[in-house]
Design a protein around this motif. Structure first.
Motif, PDB file in Angstrom:
ATOM      1  N   GLN A   1      23.172  43.121  57.072  1.00  0.00           N
ATOM      2  CA  GLN A   1      24.228  43.752  58.055  1.00  0.00           C
ATOM      3  C   GLN A   1      23.930  43.451  59.397  1.00  0.00           C
ATOM      4  O   GLN A   1      22.769  42.973  59.827  1.00  0.00           O
ATOM      5  N   PHE A   2      25.116  43.610  60.254  1.00  0.00           N
ATOM      6  CA  PHE A   2      24.549  43.586  61.799  1.00  0.00           C
ATOM      7  C   PHE A   2      24.516  45.155  61.935  1.00  0.00           C
ATOM      8  O   PHE A   2      25.191  46.050  61.432  1.00  0.00           O
ATOM      9  N   VAL A   3      23.622  45.275  63.095  1.00  0.00           N
ATOM     10  CA  VAL A   3      23.374  46.755  63.803  1.00  0.00           C
ATOM     11  C   VAL A   3      23.527  46.614  65.023  1.00  0.00           C
ATOM     12  O   VAL A   3      23.384  45.975  65.768  1.00  0.00           O
ATOM     13  N   MET A   4      24.426  47.700  65.504  1.00  0.00           N
ATOM     14  CA  MET A   4      24.671  47.912  66.808  1.00  0.00           C
ATOM     15  C   MET A   4      24.540  49.537  67.496  1.00  0.00           C
ATOM     16  O   MET A   4      24.818  50.298  66.936  1.00  0.00           O
ATOM     17  N   ARG A   5      24.256  49.289  68.691  1.00  0.00           N
ATOM     18  CA  ARG A   5      24.185  50.557  69.422  1.00  0.00           C
ATOM     19  C   ARG A   5      25.157  50.600  70.615  1.00  0.00           C
ATOM     20  O   ARG A   5      25.136  49.340  71.269  1.00  0.00           O
ATOM     21  N   GLY A   6      25.687  51.669  71.077  1.00  0.00           N
ATOM     22  CA  GLY A   6      26.566  51.825  72.148  1.00  0.00           C
ATOM     23  C   GLY A   6      27.954  51.451  72.003  1.00  0.00           C
ATOM     24  O   GLY A   6      28.804  51.550  72.670  1.00  0.00           O
ATOM     25  N   GLY A   7      28.090  50.990  70.785  1.00  0.00           N
ATOM     26  CA  GLY A   7      29.728  50.728  70.310  1.00  0.00           C
ATOM     27  C   GLY A   7      29.662  50.984  68.564  1.00  0.00           C
ATOM     28  O   GLY A   7      28.493  51.036  67.892  1.00  0.00           O
ATOM     29  N   THR A   8      30.821  50.382  68.257  1.00  0.00           N
ATOM     30  CA  THR A   8      30.784  50.731  66.647  1.00  0.00           C
ATOM     31  C   THR A   8      31.571  49.545  66.178  1.00  0.00           C
ATOM     32  O   THR A   8      32.717  49.030  66.659  1.00  0.00           O
ATOM     33  N   ILE A   9      30.850  48.699  65.114  1.00  0.00           N
ATOM     34  CA  ILE A   9      31.358  47.583  64.531  1.00  0.00           C
ATOM     35  C   ILE A   9      32.397  47.962  63.684  1.00  0.00           C
ATOM     36  O   ILE A   9      32.458  48.687  62.850  1.00  0.00           O
ATOM     37  N   THR A  10      33.601  47.190  64.117  1.00  0.00           N
ATOM     38  CA  THR A  10      34.887  47.502  63.332  1.00  0.00           C
ATOM     39  C   THR A  10      35.054  46.472  62.281  1.00  0.00           C
ATOM     40  O   THR A  10      35.849  46.575  61.297  1.00  0.00           O
ATOM     41  N   GLY A  11      34.435  45.320  62.331  1.00  0.00           N
ATOM     42  CA  GLY A  11      34.620  44.121  61.361  1.00  0.00           C
ATOM     43  C   GLY A  11      33.932  42.892  61.426  1.00  0.00           C
ATOM     44  O   GLY A  11      33.141  42.804  62.368  1.00  0.00           O
ATOM     45  N   VAL A  12      33.659  42.178  60.477  1.00  0.00           N
ATOM     46  CA  VAL A  12      33.034  41.206  60.407  1.00  0.00           C
ATOM     47  C   VAL A  12      33.595  40.059  59.494  1.00  0.00           C
ATOM     48  O   VAL A  12      33.841  40.165  58.279  1.00  0.00           O
ATOM     49  N   SER A  13      33.762  38.881  60.149  1.00  0.00           N
ATOM     50  CA  SER A  13      34.683  37.887  59.241  1.00  0.00           C
ATOM     51  C   SER A  13      33.539  37.200  58.298  1.00  0.00           C
ATOM     52  O   SER A  13      32.436  37.590  58.452  1.00  0.00           O
ATOM     53  N   THR A  14      34.472  36.773  57.345  1.00  0.00           N
ATOM     54  CA  THR A  14      33.671  35.743  56.327  1.00  0.00           C
ATOM     55  C   THR A  14      33.164  34.702  56.894  1.00  0.00           C
ATOM     56  O   THR A  14      34.176  33.936  57.628  1.00  0.00           O
ATOM     57  N   PRO A  15      31.741  34.423  56.594  1.00  0.00           N
ATOM     58  CA  PRO A  15      31.338  33.396  57.148  1.00  0.00           C
ATOM     59  C   PRO A  15      32.086  31.952  56.765  1.00  0.00           C
ATOM     60  O   PRO A  15      32.514  31.684  55.588  1.00  0.00           O
ATOM     61  N   ALA A  16      32.113  30.921  57.538  1.00  0.00           N
ATOM     62  CA  ALA A  16      33.091  29.819  57.524  1.00  0.00           C
ATOM     63  C   ALA A  16      32.437  28.645  58.176  1.00  0.00           C
ATOM     64  O   ALA A  16      31.962  28.677  59.343  1.00  0.00           O
ATOM     65  N   ILE A  17      32.595  27.492  57.400  1.00  0.00           N
ATOM     66  CA  ILE A  17      32.116  26.218  57.958  1.00  0.00           C
ATOM     67  C   ILE A  17      32.713  25.848  59.203  1.00  0.00           C
ATOM     68  O   ILE A  17      34.221  25.683  59.326  1.00  0.00           O
ATOM     69  N   ALA A  18      32.119  25.706  60.441  1.00  0.00           N
ATOM     70  CA  ALA A  18      32.894  25.479  61.768  1.00  0.00           C
ATOM     71  C   ALA A  18      32.830  23.934  61.800  1.00  0.00           C
ATOM     72  O   ALA A  18      33.748  23.392  62.500  1.00  0.00           O
ATOM     73  N   SER A  19      32.046  23.304  61.481  1.00  0.00           N
ATOM     74  CA  SER A  19      31.986  21.660  61.523  1.00  0.00           C
ATOM     75  C   SER A  19      31.251  21.099  60.412  1.00  0.00           C
ATOM     76  O   SER A  19      30.221  21.924  59.681  1.00  0.00           O
ATOM     77  N   GLY A  20      31.195  19.831  60.016  1.00  0.00           N
ATOM     78  CA  GLY A  20      30.513  19.223  59.079  1.00  0.00           C
ATOM     79  C   GLY A  20      30.785  19.689  57.680  1.00  0.00           C
ATOM     80  O   GLY A  20      31.599  20.487  57.561  1.00  0.00           O
ATOM     81  N   SER A  21      29.767  19.243  56.779  1.00  0.00           N
ATOM     82  CA  SER A  21      29.476  19.699  55.509  1.00  0.00           C
ATOM     83  C   SER A  21      28.286  19.859  54.953  1.00  0.00           C
ATOM     84  O   SER A  21      27.475  19.155  55.761  1.00  0.00           O
ATOM     85  N   TYR A  22      27.829  20.397  53.863  1.00  0.00           N
ATOM     86  CA  TYR A  22      26.624  20.732  53.458  1.00  0.00           C
ATOM     87  C   TYR A  22      25.824  19.550  52.805  1.00  0.00           C
ATOM     88  O   TYR A  22      24.705  19.149  52.932  1.00  0.00           O
ATOM     89  N   ALA A  23      26.634  18.222  52.895  1.00  0.00           N
ATOM     90  CA  ALA A  23      26.040  17.022  52.452  1.00  0.00           C
ATOM     91  C   ALA A  23      25.400  16.346  53.648  1.00  0.00           C
ATOM     92  O   ALA A  23      24.675  15.596  53.295  1.00  0.00           O
ATOM     93  N   GLY A  24      25.679  16.741  54.791  1.00  0.00           N
ATOM     94  CA  GLY A  24      25.228  16.263  55.943  1.00  0.00           C
ATOM     95  C   GLY A  24      24.781  17.453  57.028  1.00  0.00           C
ATOM     96  O   GLY A  24      24.128  18.480  56.595  1.00  0.00           O
ATOM     97  N   ASP A  25      25.349  17.257  58.133  1.00  0.00           N
ATOM     98  CA  ASP A  25      25.074  18.131  59.030  1.00  0.00           C
ATOM     99  C   ASP A  25      26.091  19.285  59.197  1.00  0.00           C
ATOM    100  O   ASP A  25      27.270  18.902  59.007  1.00  0.00           O
ATOM    101  N   SER A  26      26.055  20.475  59.420  1.00  0.00           N
ATOM    102  CA  SER A  26      27.015  21.490  59.130  1.00  0.00           C
ATOM    103  C   SER A  26      26.651  22.744  60.123  1.00  0.00           C
ATOM    104  O   SER A  26      25.291  22.887  60.115  1.00  0.00           O
ATOM    105  N   GLU A  27      27.589  23.507  60.683  1.00  0.00           N
ATOM    106  CA  GLU A  27      27.656  24.727  61.321  1.00  0.00           C
ATOM    107  C   GLU A  27      28.576  25.599  60.836  1.00  0.00           C
ATOM    108  O   GLU A  27      29.505  25.195  60.261  1.00  0.00           O
ATOM    109  N   THR A  28      27.989  27.035  60.746  1.00  0.00           N
ATOM    110  CA  THR A  28      28.801  28.300  60.123  1.00  0.00           C
ATOM    111  C   THR A  28      29.066  28.964  61.157  1.00  0.00           C
ATOM    112  O   THR A  28      28.206  29.334  62.094  1.00  0.00           O
TER     113      THR A  28
END
Length: 849
Positions: A269-296
């Motif tokens: 979980q993400f935990v917040m104070r001072g505000g209310t979490i309304t949504g969290v996106s599904t993690p997605a690969i931002a660059s590369g692939s698991y076979a090499g260098d990758s970022e999510t």
């Protein structure tokens, strides 16, 4: 260092310098100048106080402060970065409109390293006078992560617990074994209360095909020693904002196997104070692939709390609020990935690949905000192995529920008889409990745990057993096998007795007929005015038969547990196909204690009134064996006496006679006789309708009589007297001399004598005459006169000009002329009388003349 990042909402408008001192980070400070002279009432503004890299800035001006822009003149607008040499001019230069206003636009650099910072813009007229203002491309500052010293926080050197840093985690400040999670913290202030925002994180997932941070999780995934004061260190209002704390599950990463990540988002979980979490996106690969260098990448959406929150402050009458967000970045465990697909974990990577970057706020890049960890802080840990086995004693199969605690032990799992499951875990304390209730007819027998390959003969972290719970001390390289044994208990067979009742109900609906007559053969009565006509009415109600319907059998079904064990009732039925059985405590199954009973009710709609019998059946659960069925003795039923009779007794009413009485089925036809008298209406015929009604069925019968009332004829006449009178006269004439002789020119004179004598008179044609008018006021009959007489009382003789017979039509009249003659003119006055006569009995009139 505090993780407090100051940022105003881009929804706030530009602020004039005349508003007073503004928050330094986002203030727009405007001034008016004439060759260096400044006026505090400037009206040059930007459309927003703060921008993101690549934004279009709209700058506007007008004469609301009397500055003196002239229509048609060109204004030169120059924008400069206050911290570097970036600059731009409005192109094209704005031209002042007729109302003294102008506006133009410039586009900021899209490179955050160039764009972030404060700006000054100058608007210069052709005569050299100018106005200036400022805006910002807001910098979110930094965010930090927890340096944990040797793995459980600092306790010396002026540090306590977490040392929140922006730099790298390394062997000098942190120890994070594979399978643990680094603690990340983000605090942002200067938000408009109630506004909505997003932050996006990008984290390194693989380096050269080796796993680094493989998923995000709860901040206390491994560092559960961090205290409240530690979490809120150097963040104003954070500690007192605990009531606003909320959590939001992190969706599973589709690129990470559930066995590695734990699919239950409630554990991550993400935990917040001072505000209310309304949504969290599904993690997605931002660059590369698991076979090499990758970022999510992953994006968190949230709404800032109300202005009354403890993380809010008010400056220059403007209230802004802050939020704090915590989460963990999981250090990939090599054993998990090797077991899954043969790849390795974070301990096998050199350098500093373990980064979590704050990549964007509200979708816009905010520059390099990157928390990194060097490989020296990662310890490759030899995992422990926990094996759970299920042994069943007895001829049966069942599936048992288990609860687990501890990193990488499933919190809930199931094992069937003879099955086992293996967990590769980070060393530490784990617990596994066989959950209750157990499957039916199974009982817990024993729990035995055995250790293999313990570094110190299971003495380092011992494993203990208590009831159905194993507390497992899993040391590195150790394998602990716990065997849960359960025994099938053959239950005694249940036995019940079933009895029932059968009662019948049905409805009998009776039909009726009604007639109505009068005694008189002729329903028309003719009477004289002032009399009444009487009619004798006869009303008869008779039942024409009855029809039965709505046959129903109902009663109770009693199931008594006369056995030695509780009886589990799966169903109670009745042999009548349409029967609906209702039992208290449903839905089934229902348990009846020994000596107890279950009393149900049933109703069955029947298609006819045929007699019959029915049987009740109780279905009793017999475990894995087929259900047992227990039947009642047959209960007979018949439909004899109706429970509901519709129209068995009816009430007869009459529109003129009122309530005539009642009549019941089984009685002979019910007669009702009564007389009614009607006066009628003089001179006409009147109908009197009369309806008898059976109230319950609405059946009716009617009779109508007619009453005709006779009136006397009306006689009027005229009388006009006349006669002729002739007078007799005589005349005589003489002269004194009949011959005279005279001379010419002379005159002769004669004397004449005339005598007139009245000799008397003679009367003739002495008559009285006129019309006799006879009128019939009755509109329903013509009347023929039996005689018509006219006479005078002074000696005349009268005769009719028009001869009979005389017939006066209904509502009509006739005129009869008459003439009375006299020998001499009578002395004085006289009376002339006409008399008409008719048959009063035949014409139903009060009199006959």
């Amino acid at each position: 260092m505090s993780l407090a990042f100051h940022k105003k909402s881009p929804r706030r408008k530009g602020v004039l310098a005349s508003a007073g001192v503004l928050t330094p980070l986002l203030a727009i400070i405007l001034a008016i100048g004439v060759f260096g002279r400044h006026d505090a009432t400037a009206t040059v503004t930007t459309d927003k106080p703060d921008y993101t890299p690549g934004s279009v800035v709209t700058i506007s001006g007008d004469n609301s402060n009397g500055f003196g822009y002239q229509p048609g003149e060109t204004v030169t607008v120059h924008v400069t970065h206050d911290e570097n040499d970036w600059e731009a001019y409005c192109q094209p230069s704005p031209v002042v409109a007729a109302d003294g206003s102008w506006s133009c636009q410039v586009t900021l650099s899209a490179d955050p390293s160039v764009a972030v910072g404060s700006y000054t813009y100058t608007a210069t007229r052709p005569d050299g006078t100018y106005e200036t203002g400022h805006f910002t491309d807001g910098s979110i500052g930094t965010y930090d992560q927890c340096a944990n010293d040797d793995g459980d926080g600092y306790s010396s050197g002026g540090k306590d617990g977490c040392d929140w840093i922006n730099g790298n985690l390394n062997k000098n400040n942190s120890t994070y074994p594979e399978g643990t999670a680094t603690v990340q913290r983000l605090a942002i202030f200067e938000y408009v209360p109630g506004s909505t925002h997003t932050v996006t994180f990008v984290y390194g997932t693989t380096k050269g095909g080796k796993h680094a941070y493989d998923f995000l999780t709860h901040w206390n995934w491994s560092e559960d020693w961090i205290a409240e004061a530690d979490l809120c260190q150097q963040i104003t209002g954070c500690a007192t904002a605990d009531s606003s704390e909320n959590a939001h599950g992190i969706p599973p990463d589709p690129n990470v196997d559930d066995a590695v990540e734990f699919a239950d988002a409630g554990l991550r979980q993400f935990v917040m104070r001072g505000g209310t979490i309304t949504g969290v996106s599904t993690p997605a690969i931002a660059s590369g692939s698991y076979a090499g260098d990758s970022e999510t990448s992953i994006t968190v959406s949230f709404t800032v709390g109300p202005s009354s929150g403890p993380m809010c402050s008010t400056k220059q009458n403007v209230t802004t609020c802050g939020v704090v967000l915590w989460f963990g970045a999981h250090v990939a465990l090599g054993d998990d990935w090797e077991a899954f697909n043969g790849t390795t974990g974070a301990g096998s990577i050199a350098g500093s690949p373990y980064h979590v970057q704050l990549a964007a706020e509200d979708g816009a890049s905010i520059g390099q905000r990157d928390n990194q960890m060097q490989a020296s802080a990662v310890i490759g840990v030899e995992p422990a192995v926990v094996v759970i086995q299920k042994v069943c004693v007895g001829d049966g199969q069942a599936t048992f529920d288990f609860d687990g605690t501890g990193t990488e032990v499933d919190p809930e799992f199931q094992l069937a008889c003879g099955a086992s499951t293996t967990f590769n875990v980070v060393p530490g304390i784990k617990t596994v409990t066989e959950a209750t209730p157990l499957p039916t007819d199974w009982e817990f027998t024993s729990l035995v745990c055995q250790s293999q390959n313990s570094p110190n003969g299971n003495a380092n972290t011992p494993t203990t057993v208590s009831g159905r719970t194993a507390t497992i001390g899993a040391d590195a390289g150790e394998t602990v096998t716990c065997t849960f044994t359960n025994t099938l208990v053959e239950p005694p067979q249940a036995s019940v007795s079933v009895s029932k009742t059968a009662n019948t109900t049905f409805t009998r609906t009776c039909e009726w007929d009604i007639t109505k007559t009068t005694d008189e053969t002729d329903t028309t009565a003719e009477i004289a005015d002032g009399a009444q006509a009487t009619f004798n009415y006869n009303v008869t109600a008779i039942s024409t038969g009855c029809t039965d319907s709505a046959w129903e059998v109902s009663g109770t079904i009693t199931v008594v547990n006369d056995g030695t064990v509780p009886a589990l009732i799966n169903d109670v039925t009745d042999s009548i196909a349409s029967a609906v059985v209702t039992c208290p405590g449903t839905p089934f199954p229902i348990t009846i204690a020994v000596g107890g009973q279950l009393q149900c009710t049933y109703t069955a709609a029947m298609a006819s009134g045929a007699a019959g019998s029915n049987v009740a059946t109780a279905v009793v659960d017999d475990g894995d064996n087929p259900d047992l069925e227990f039947e009642s003795e047959p209960a007979g039923f018949s439909f004899t006496t109706p429970t509901t009779t519709v129209n068995g007794t009816v009430t007869v009413t009459d529109t003129l006679g009122g309530n005539l009485g009642t009549c019941s089925v089984g009685n002979p036809p019910c007669p009702f006789a009564y007389p009614l008298s009607f006066p009628g209406v003089a001179g006409t015929c009147t109908d009197y309708p009369n309806t008898a009604t059976i109230v319950e069925t609405g059946d009716t019968a009617s009779a109508t009589v007619r009453v005709c009332v006779g009136l006397d004829l009306e006689v009027t006449k005229t009388a006009t007297p006349s006669y002729n009178r002739t007078h007799d006269w005589s005349i005589d004439k003489s002269v004194d001399d009949t011959t005279v002789e005279i001379a010419d020119g002379g005159t002769a004179t004669f004397t004449y004598t005339v005598n007139v004598t009245y000799n008397g008179y003679l009367d003739s044609r002495i008559v009285v005459g006129g019309l006799i008018t006879i009128s019939n006021p009755n509109d329903w009959q013509a009347i023929t006169l039996t005689s018509l007489v006219d006479a005078v009382d002074n000696g005349g003789t009268c005769v009719f000009v028009d001869n009979g017979p005389y017939v006066v039509q209904a509502s009509g009249s006739i005129n009869v002329g008459y003439r009375c003659t006299y020998a001499t003119v009578p002395a004085g006055t006289g009376t002339n009388t006409a008399t008409a006569t008719w048959d009063a009995a035949a014409y139903h009139t009060p009199t006959g003349s």
